[in-house]
Design a protein around this motif. Structure first.
Motif, mmCIF file in Angstrom:
data_model
loop_
_atom_site.group_PDB
_atom_site.id
_atom_site.type_symbol
_atom_site.label_atom_id
_atom_site.label_comp_id
_atom_site.label_asym_id
_atom_site.label_seq_id
_atom_site.Cartn_x
_atom_site.Cartn_y
_atom_site.Cartn_z
ATOM 1 N N ASP A 79 -39.964 30.259 -6.851
ATOM 2 C CA ASP A 79 -40.773 29.033 -6.862
ATOM 3 C C ASP A 79 -39.869 27.802 -6.915
ATOM 4 O OD1 ASP A 79 -43.124 30.438 -6.743
ATOM 5 O OD2 ASP A 79 -43.495 30.374 -8.902
ATOM 6 N N PHE A 80 -38.837 27.898 -7.734
ATOM 7 C CA PHE A 80 -37.889 26.791 -7.892
ATOM 8 C C PHE A 80 -37.192 26.491 -6.556
ATOM 9 C CE2 PHE A 80 -33.413 25.663 -9.351
ATOM 10 C CZ PHE A 80 -33.712 24.361 -9.691
ATOM 11 N N LEU A 81 -36.729 27.532 -5.896
ATOM 12 C CA LEU A 81 -35.976 27.327 -4.642
ATOM 13 C C LEU A 81 -36.899 26.966 -3.474
ATOM 14 C CD1 LEU A 81 -33.404 30.249 -4.921
ATOM 15 C CD2 LEU A 81 -32.947 27.819 -5.192
ATOM 16 N N TYR A 82 -37.999 27.712 -3.343
ATOM 17 C CA TYR A 82 -38.901 27.475 -2.207
ATOM 18 C C TYR A 82 -39.631 26.134 -2.311
ATOM 19 C CZ TYR A 82 -38.478 32.162 -0.168
ATOM 20 O OH TYR A 82 -38.020 33.299 0.457
ATOM 21 N N SER A 124 -30.903 36.885 -2.463
ATOM 22 C CA SER A 124 -31.726 37.258 -1.305
ATOM 23 C C SER A 124 -32.696 36.136 -0.926
ATOM 24 C CB SER A 124 -32.487 38.544 -1.581
ATOM 25 O OG SER A 124 -33.289 38.390 -2.719
ATOM 26 N N THR A 125 -33.118 35.368 -1.906
ATOM 27 C CA THR A 125 -34.019 34.232 -1.606
ATOM 28 C C THR A 125 -33.263 33.164 -0.820
ATOM 29 O OG1 THR A 125 -35.163 34.678 -3.671
ATOM 30 C CG2 THR A 125 -35.593 32.547 -2.638
ATOM 31 N N PHE A 126 -32.037 32.887 -1.262
ATOM 32 C CA PHE A 126 -31.205 31.934 -0.505
ATOM 33 C C PHE A 126 -31.022 32.438 0.934
ATOM 34 C CE2 PHE A 126 -29.512 30.711 -4.764
ATOM 35 C CZ PHE A 126 -29.672 29.345 -4.677
ATOM 36 N N ALA A 127 -30.712 33.730 1.046
ATOM 37 C CA ALA A 127 -30.469 34.319 2.372
ATOM 38 C C ALA A 127 -31.718 34.229 3.234
ATOM 39 C CB ALA A 127 -30.023 35.771 2.228
ATOM 40 N N ASP A 128 -32.864 34.457 2.603
ATOM 41 C CA ASP A 128 -34.134 34.399 3.320
ATOM 42 C C ASP A 128 -34.407 32.969 3.801
ATOM 43 O OD1 ASP A 128 -36.623 35.510 4.178
ATOM 44 O OD2 ASP A 128 -37.580 34.451 2.506
ATOM 45 N N MET A 129 -34.127 32.017 2.939
ATOM 46 C CA MET A 129 -34.410 30.616 3.293
ATOM 47 C C MET A 129 -33.451 30.092 4.370
ATOM 48 S SD MET A 129 -35.254 28.831 -0.362
ATOM 49 C CE MET A 129 -35.881 27.286 0.321
ATOM 50 N N SER A 130 -32.275 30.674 4.413
ATOM 51 C CA SER A 130 -31.270 30.150 5.353
ATOM 52 C C SER A 130 -31.012 31.112 6.512
ATOM 53 C CB SER A 130 -29.960 29.905 4.598
ATOM 54 O OG SER A 130 -29.492 31.125 4.045
ATOM 55 N N ASN A 131 -31.828 32.149 6.608
ATOM 56 C CA ASN A 131 -31.628 33.189 7.630
ATOM 57 C C ASN A 131 -30.209 33.750 7.597
ATOM 58 O OD1 ASN A 131 -34.248 33.024 8.719
ATOM 59 N ND2 ASN A 131 -33.655 31.133 9.765
ATOM 60 N N ASN A 166 -27.498 32.276 7.125
ATOM 61 C CA ASN A 166 -26.457 31.383 7.654
ATOM 62 C C ASN A 166 -25.872 30.536 6.521
ATOM 63 O OD1 ASN A 166 -24.896 29.534 8.968
ATOM 64 N ND2 ASN A 166 -26.580 28.568 10.106
ATOM 65 N N PRO A 167 -24.604 30.745 6.173
ATOM 66 C CA PRO A 167 -24.043 29.998 5.037
ATOM 67 C C PRO A 167 -23.963 28.487 5.274
ATOM 68 C CG PRO A 167 -22.352 31.315 6.134
ATOM 69 C CD PRO A 167 -23.643 31.696 6.751
ATOM 70 N N ASN A 168 -24.038 28.067 6.528
ATOM 71 C CA ASN A 168 -23.974 26.627 6.806
ATOM 72 C C ASN A 168 -25.360 25.966 6.818
ATOM 73 O OD1 ASN A 168 -21.138 26.702 7.171
ATOM 74 N ND2 ASN A 168 -21.471 27.618 9.192
ATOM 75 N N ASP A 169 -26.376 26.778 6.707
ATOM 76 C CA ASP A 169 -27.736 26.240 6.680
ATOM 77 C C ASP A 169 -27.916 25.411 5.407
ATOM 78 O OD1 ASP A 169 -30.687 27.036 7.965
ATOM 79 O OD2 ASP A 169 -30.744 26.515 5.819
ATOM 80 N N PRO A 170 -28.642 24.299 5.458
ATOM 81 C CA PRO A 170 -28.817 23.482 4.241
ATOM 82 C C PRO A 170 -29.509 24.225 3.093
ATOM 83 C CG PRO A 170 -29.882 22.451 6.159
ATOM 84 C CD PRO A 170 -29.251 23.698 6.644
ATOM 85 N N ASN A 171 -30.197 25.336 3.415
ATOM 86 C CA ASN A 171 -30.887 26.086 2.360
ATOM 87 C C ASN A 171 -30.065 27.253 1.823
ATOM 88 O OD1 ASN A 171 -33.283 24.614 2.259
ATOM 89 N ND2 ASN A 171 -34.046 25.632 4.100
ATOM 90 N N SER A 189 -24.783 25.942 0.428
ATOM 91 C CA SER A 189 -25.072 24.536 0.719
ATOM 92 C C SER A 189 -25.906 23.842 -0.353
ATOM 93 C CB SER A 189 -25.823 24.419 2.051
ATOM 94 O OG SER A 189 -25.102 25.038 3.086
ATOM 95 N N ARG A 190 -26.847 24.573 -0.938
ATOM 96 C CA ARG A 190 -27.728 23.900 -1.897
ATOM 97 C C ARG A 190 -26.970 23.550 -3.161
ATOM 98 N NH1 ARG A 190 -33.944 25.627 -2.256
ATOM 99 N NH2 ARG A 190 -33.887 23.788 -3.602
ATOM 100 N N ARG A 191 -27.283 22.374 -3.682
ATOM 101 C CA ARG A 191 -26.580 21.913 -4.890
ATOM 102 C C ARG A 191 -27.524 22.021 -6.091
ATOM 103 N NH1 ARG A 191 -24.975 16.301 -4.493
ATOM 104 N NH2 ARG A 191 -26.887 16.129 -3.297
ATOM 105 N N ILE A 192 -27.275 23.021 -6.891
ATOM 106 C CA ILE A 192 -28.035 23.183 -8.125
ATOM 107 C C ILE A 192 -27.033 23.254 -9.260
ATOM 108 C CG2 ILE A 192 -29.531 24.775 -9.402
ATOM 109 C CD1 ILE A 192 -30.655 25.352 -6.411
ATOM 110 N N GLY A 193 -27.274 22.476 -10.282
ATOM 111 C CA GLY A 193 -26.275 22.375 -11.349
ATOM 112 C C GLY A 193 -26.735 22.995 -12.655
#
Lengths: 344, 582
Positions: B367-370, B393-400, B402-407, B411-415
């Motif tokens: 929920d947090f990521l999506y 796996s959620t990151f991978a799903d959101m970015s297909n 692709n490590p360069n995808d903004p999702n 790429s995502r910046r969470i602190g």
């Protein structure tokens, strides 16, 4: 020729006599031998051998279950009893005699820790609900199925289904039903937000009791309807000729005739007061609120997280519960058998 | 009819034969994780608990270990090593119960009652590779030193037994905390301005407005120079410094149409138990260790609390086994409950499902990521530092993938948000973390039966605690190990934003481990899992689920705190721990 044949005849007779004598000797010997080792004795030996073989087979077959019983029941429980009188030092790994210290602590907590009081209260309420609501309903539904009333097969499957589906799968389905479907439905009807039935502090206990009774229905119905099916048709037919109605048949014929099965369920239920965890672990894992706890959950949860040093205390608590449960169970069995309906 | 029956019988036999053969193949594949045994190499079986930290680190370490020893023969007729990984779910006492039948030579797990494992004879003596004659890590690329040199004094005191032996080595570090979406914070400018009276309720109006100093009380020079460009720089400037500021931030975030917080509804009691323990540890600092050692001076014991929340302290009190119950009145405990009361004070501060039993920890992460792609975004997640690895796996799903995808995870910046302080006076004192998972790596005692395996197992355990392996673990999991080490710039450059922020916090923080060798603690370890210390007597009921009670009945932190003291009396303490007191 005649002379020769006379001589030959004589010789032949001698030989025949000798043959007969030899034959008689062996016959007599055989008779003697057979007489000394008669067939009667041989038969007895065969029976002895069979008995011995049966005994070996029996022993071999019983070896594993007896060993298992001795190891996993007698030894484990004996170990548990010994453990209840010991304390354990974690640093040295040494058990030492603690006398009744663990029991003192159990009794202290039983009377001072509100969690124990809640566990007792909840365990008794759960049993009472099962007794007052669960058993009569299961009997009534079983009777309905036994009498093969409309859609009885559908009811049979529907009521028995929760018992054959995996407990975890059932609890997950029920959780979603209680936590997502019901609040959503209520929101549609009343246009305001509602908490899930399991997460709501006012609804959680009732929901758990309902679930426990519902999930236990299948076994009850299977056993009761099975017992009802064994009732002799002639008894029922005779009663029907006398003009008995369905309700009367239920109370005057069915219940008395399946009473031993009901007694078994009720007695097992009494013992279950101290072990039933009301499916709390399935729904909440080790994090169920104390106010929902039962004796069974309390012991199970604490055993799951226990270190070696906790086992003596938990063992003594188990023994205290057994000391209460055994006479209570026997008393209930005695009372039910003494004051229950007669099959005569 | 007979023919039909015969055909039916044959068909059934064929189906059963097929099922059995498929199952046996599957079992064979599963038993070795799908790895084919190489008869020309020596096998080493290694298990890593299938939890949030995953096993990618083990795969990477195994590959390097195999490469390192590819030309070495450990037994006749074989050259090289083959690591067979295993990722069991069983931990703690469950693992211990069946350890004699466990074929794994090296085991990395958590929830370990260390001294119970020793007493059960489950672990091999590894003193020689931790501090003894074979402990030098130079062979694996370190500049000298050994594993013992990477342990804190508190760890050595616990892991080194009275006869100076080691049987286990700490594994990963687990910290509860607040994860915040830096992309969202930057976009919506959810930062405190240095000027509280700037006409925007104290929040920045422009991205380059001077920000508050944050919980560390220091203005960041890098931030000031680069205009608060947090694209690759981790800093606490502008973040809430106190609990009150945190509540103010929640109000501001909610006002912007964003959900401030989410956590797992299913595990909320556990999440809050551990989170409150973390808050208490941060408040108490080193004194937090008294809760396990029962030896030392407590200076934060509460005497009374005014209606407005002002805390009055008792004089410094010497804590011993006899008066350990006094620690239940520590101010850290009170302020932790106070923080929880504050974030539960308004339903707009959190997601709808934060008490829903169906809402798992992975649902909360999802929920947090999506929420990034949804109308109602979520700004912060309360979880453990393993969350990012768990949500891989959620990151991978959101970015297909692709490590360069903004999702993507990269790429995502969470602190990892430095914890705000309970009071203004504490701002700038630095953070104290508590590492609560009791994780450990050890060698299964079964390995002692085979000297070749034991030798290899020791080498592997040493290898995964070398500098290179520690850095690799940190990069891959975005989480530190429970050892003292540095991260090279090269490794830091490979880390995700979250990994860097977690490392920054860990590096500057004081870490207190929730254990000691005090007999009172060791003989009642399960009682002193710190979160259970928040159980409170309210209306003659012992409440374990504090957060739910506060949320449902709006009970104040003061009432809960007084309930804790009412429950944890001297009499109860004496009854429960009589043998250790006398």
């Amino acid at each position: 020729m005649k002379k020769k044949s006379k001589v030959e005849k004589k010789e032949n007779e001698k030989f025949a006599a000798f043959k007969r004598a030899v034959s008689d000797f062996f016959y007599n010997l055989s008779v003697k031998v057979h007489g000394k080792m008669p067939h009667k004795q041989a038969g007895a030996t065969a029976i002895g051998l069979k008995k011995r073989n049966d005994m070996i087979f029996y022993c071999l077959m019983m070896l594993f279950p007896v060993a298992q019983f001795c190891t996993f029941y007698i030894a484990v429980n004996l170990n548990s009893v010994i453990l209840a009188f010991q304390s354990y030092d974690t640093l040295t790994g040494v058990h030492s005699w603690a006398g009744f210290d663990n029991f003192k602590l159990v009794f202290y907590n039983l009377f001072n820790d509100p969690t124990m009081l809640y566990s007792a209260k909840n365990s008794l309420i759960l049993y009472a609900c099962g007794l007052v609501v669960g058993v009569p309903l299961a009997l009534w539904f079983s009777y309905y199925i036994y009498k093969k009333k409309p859609l009885f097969r559908v009811f049979k499957v529907m009521l028995f289904l929760p018992s054959i589906i995996s407990a975890i799968a059932m609890s997950v389905m029920f959780t979603y039903f209680a936590e997502r479907a019901i609040p959503q439905l209520l929101k549609l009807i009343f246009n305001k937000s509602f908490e899930g039935l399991l997460s709501g502090s006012k609804t959680a206990f009732g929901t758990l009791v309902f679930y426990s009774i519902w999930i236990g229905f299948g076994t009850g119905i299977l056993m009761y309807s099975g017992a009802m099916n064994s009732i002799s048709d002639s008894v029922v037919e005779a009663a029907q000729i006398d003009g008995i109605g369905m309700i009367r048949e239920f109370f005057s014929i069915t219940i008395p005739l399946i009473y031993p099965t009901i007694v078994t369920f009720l007695v097992v239920g009494v013992a279950g007061i101290f072990t039933n965890q009301m499916n709390l672990f399935s729904f909440f894992g080790p994090n169920a609120e104390n106010s929902l706890s039962t004796f069974g959950y309390y012991l199970y949860k604490n055993t799951q997280t226990a270190s070696f040093s906790d086992y003596p205390y938990l063992s003594s608590m188990g023994i205290v519960m057994t000391i209460v449960a055994v006479p209570l169970t026997l008393l209930v069995k005695y009372l039910l058998e003494k004051f229950g309906p007669s099959t005569d | 009819m007979k023919k039909m029956k015969r055909w039916l019988g044959l068909s059934l036999m064929a189906v059963f034969a097929f099922i059995i053969s498929v199952s046996s193949v599957a079992c064979r594949g599963g038993a070795n994780g799908g790895i084919k045994i190489d008869p020309n190499r020596t096998q080493l079986y290694v298990s890593s608990h299938a939890g949030g930290f995953g096993s990618d680190w083990l795969t990477a370490a195994s590959a390097r270990f195999e490469e390192y020893y590819k030309d070495t023969s450990f037994e006749s007729g074989k050259t090289g090593v083959q690591i067979i990984p295993d990722t069991p779910k069983t931990i703690g006492t469950g693992l211990l119960a069946d350890i004699k039948n466990n074929r794994n030579n090296v085991i990395f797990t958590e929830s370990v009652y260390y001294y119970d494992y020793i007493a059960a004879g489950a672990m091999a003596d590894i003193t020689d590779i931790v501090s003894g004659e074979n402990s030098d890590l130079t062979e694996y690329g370190d500049n000298g030193g050994n594993i013992e040199g990477k342990l804190t004094e508190q760890q050595i005191a616990y892991y080194k037994t009275s006869d100076n032996k080691y049987y286990g080595v700490p594994h990963y570090a687990a910290f509860m905390g607040i994860m915040y979406d830096v992309d969202l914070f930057d976009e919506k400018m959810f930062y405190f301005a240095d000027n509280e009276n700037n006409g925007n309720d104290g929040f920045i109006i422009r991205a380059n407005d001077k920000r508050s100093a944050g919980p560390d009380g220091k203005y960041c020079e890098v931030c000031a120079a680069n205009g608060y460009d947090y694209s690759n720089h981790v800093c606490d400037d502008g973040l809430p410094a106190t609990y009150d500021e945190f509540v103010k931030l929640c109000d501001y975030i909610a006002g912007a149409g964003v959900t401030p917080l989410i956590w797992s509804g299913e595990n909320h009691a556990d999440v809050f138990g551990k989170f409150m323990a973390q808050l208490a540890a941060d408040f108490e600092g080193d004194e937090y260790a008294l809760n396990f050692s029962f030896s030392g001076e407590a200076t934060h014991l509460v005497d009374s609390i005014d209606a407005d929340g002002t805390v009055h302290y008792k004089p410094a009190t010497q804590i011993t086994n006899a008066n350990g119950y006094e620690l239940y009145s520590s101010a850290g405990r009170y302020y932790a409950i106070d923080f929880v009361e504050k974030i539960l004070s308004k339903s707009t501060y959190h997601h709808d499902f934060v008490f829903n039993v169906t809402h798992s920890h992975m649902d909360a992460q999802d929920d947090f990521l999506y929420s990034k792609d949804e109308d109602k975004r979520i700004a912060m997640l309360i979880d453990g530092n393993w969350w990012e690895n768990e949500a891989d796996s959620t990151f991978a799903d959101m970015s297909n993938g692709n490590p360069n995808d903004p999702n993507s995870r990269q790429s995502r910046r969470i602190g990892y948000m430095p914890l705000p302080k309970a009071t203004e006076e504490q701002v700038g004192e630095g953070e104290t973390l508590t590492d609560f998972l009791y994780s450990m790596g050890f060698i299964n005692v079964n390995s002692c039966d085979t000297p070749v395996k034991l030798d290899l197992a020791k080498k592997f355990l040493k290898f995964v605690n070398s500098q290179q392996s520690l850095e690799e673990f940190t990069v891959l999991t975005s989480s530190p190990k429970s050892l003292e080490y540095e991260m090279s710039d090269e490794s830091l450059a490979k880390m995700t934003y979250f990994g860097k922020s977690m490392w920054n916090t860990r590096e500057s923080a004081n870490v207190v481990y929730p254990y000691s060798t005090n007999s009172l603690y060791l003989n009642h370890q399960s009682d002193f899992v710190f979160q259970s210390g928040f159980q409170s007597k309210l209306n003659n009921q012992i409440v374990t689920d504090i957060s739910k009670k506060i949320n449902d009945e709006h009970i104040s932190a003061k009432e809960v705190f007084e309930g804790i003291i009412a429950y944890r009396t001297a009499e109860q303490w004496a009854a429960n721990y009589a043998s250790e007191i006398n």
